[in-house]
Design a protein around this motif. Structure first.
Motif, short mmCIF file in Angstrom:
data_model
loop_
_atom_site.label_atom_id
_atom_site.label_comp_id
_atom_site.label_asym_id
_atom_site.label_seq_id
_atom_site.Cartn_x
_atom_site.Cartn_y
_atom_site.Cartn_z
N LYS A 58 0.82 -1.22 0.00
CA LYS A 58 0.00 0.00 0.00
C LYS A 58 0.85 1.27 0.00
O LYS A 58 0.40 2.32 -0.48
N ALA A 59 2.09 1.17 0.51
CA ALA A 59 2.96 2.35 0.51
C ALA A 59 3.40 2.71 -0.90
O ALA A 59 3.44 3.89 -1.28
N PRO A 62 -0.59 3.63 -3.49
CA PRO A 62 -1.59 4.23 -2.58
C PRO A 62 -3.04 3.96 -3.00
O PRO A 62 -3.93 3.96 -2.15
N TRP A 63 -3.28 3.69 -4.27
CA TRP A 63 -4.65 3.46 -4.74
C TRP A 63 -5.24 2.18 -4.15
O TRP A 63 -6.46 1.98 -4.15
N LYS A 65 -5.43 1.58 -1.11
CA LYS A 65 -6.16 1.95 0.11
C LYS A 65 -7.65 2.14 -0.15
O LYS A 65 -8.47 2.10 0.78
#
Length: 385
Positions: A58-59, A62-63, A65
């Protein structure tokens, strides 16, 4: 008795909802491919297995999330299970089947989700479906209600090749067993007649694939003439997919009705434990050798058209709904066609072209398939007792 059952309903999402669902399908494929690729690279570099987690991506992306976390978590579980199955089959000397990368259009579009401990996320509200990370509710066709006191364990949201959306709930509830019967029956598999039972009854199976074979071939020829990726190609692809879907639905409806009738009327249902995939593979090897090419191709097609394994699965879980009812699968190598039902004598060779079984010892004469079905029932009763 506490049981788990599946309930499937049609969904009618709006364009915005379809956009979100398609995004989740793509994210699940993306996470699967990323984790699988990293595992392969780590093993090639160090020789050790790498433990991966969807949260670690996720880092960099970011999408992710915006995607339902339960869906990504189930993808991680599925990949771990795929690796366990690979090593288990490798240890047993079976065909390993290493996990493969997923590509859009080549794999099933689906994802699995559930509600949290407080009941938030996945739920049914006023006949509409609420899924995590989606503000609006999705229209759902509830053609049959859940049993009283049913609890939703999880759900799989899927998209078919005909662009239809469905949700399949796994529910848990207490089932009251129905009153059982006293009759018994044995079933002998038949590519021509679906099966022959021990009483000599034969179901009137319509052979749905055979009926639509010419129409399907015609539409597939049209598809082959379309330019791949064009609008006309997509329209024709959906036409072909709808024919396949219609055949599968008719076949499934027939199997459901017939399996329910058999289970309702019989206390013991005995079937042969066939390895149909091995039978088909064996026939494919013979086809490569040029041995009775057309006959063996038709035989393989008939095996697929009947979907006998799915029919046996229906018999098995429906038998649990009745008090004292048993579903018995006898050994694969039990010589049901070679054994005389009356005296038990086993002949050395069974001529498949001969439709009548005649015992050389006692003179017992019977149709070959009926004799086999009677032997299957006899062996099934022995296993029950």
């Amino acid at each position: 008795m506490i049981v788990n059952r599946g309930y499937k309903y049609r969904l009618y999402p709006t364009r915005e909802q379809q956009k979100y669902l398609n995004q989740v399908f793509g994210a699940c494929r993306f996470i699967w491919n990323q984790m699988l690729g990293d595992k392969i690279k780590a093993y090639e570099a160090t020789g050790d297995s790498l433990k991966t987690s969807y949260a670690s991506y996720k880092a960099d992306f970011p999408w992710l999330k915006e995607i339902d976390a339960y869906a990504l978590n189930y993808v991680q579980r599925d990949l771990d299970q795929a690796y366990k199955n690979f090593f288990r089959r490798l240890k047993k000397g079976e065909t390993p089947g290493f996990p493969k990368f997923k590509k859009r259009g080549r794999c099933r579009d689906s994802y699995k989700t559930r509600s949290d401990a407080n009941g938030h996320g996945l739920k049914i509200k006023d006949g509409r479906l609420k899924v995590p990370k989606l503000d609006s509710t999705i229209k759902m066709k509830v053609h049959r209600p859940f049993p009283d006191g049913a609890k939703i364990c999880d759900a799989v949201i899927s998209k078919t090749h005909t662009n239809e959306y469905y949700v399949s709930f796994c529910i848990e509830f207490e089932m009251k067993k129905k009153k059982g019967k006293s009759k018994t029956v044995g079933l002998d598999f038949s590519t021509r007649d679906y099966f022959v039972d021990s009483r000599g009854n034969i179901p009137d199976y319509p052979h749905y694939y055979k009926k639509d074979k010419e129409r399907l071939a015609r539409e597939q020829r049209k598809l082959s003439r379309c330019e791949f990726g064009s609008n006309n190609y997509e329209k024709q692809r959906i036409k072909v997919a709808k024919i396949h879907q219609k055949i599968a639905r008719k076949r499934g409806y027939f199997a459901h009705c017939l399996s329910r009738k058999l289970v309702e009327e019989n206390k013991v249902v005995a079937v042969e434990g066939l390895k149909l995939q091995e039978m088909q593979k064996s026939n494919k090897d013979k086809i490569d050798e040029g041995f009775r090419r057309k006959t063996l191709k038709n035989f393989n097609s008939a095996i697929s058209d009947i979907a006998y394994y799915t029919f046996c699965q229906m018999l098995e879980y429906k038998s649990d709904e009745y008090t004292g009812h048993k579903y018995i699968k006898i050994d694969t190598y039990f010589p049901s066609s070679k054994t005389c039902y009356k005296c038990g004598h086993v002949i050395e060779k069974n001529d498949l072209d001969e439709k009548t079984f005649i015992c050389p010892i006692c003179g017992y004469k019977e149709h070959r398939d009926i004799n086999a079905a009677k032997n299957i029932l006899k062996e099934g009763k022995r296993m029950v007792n």
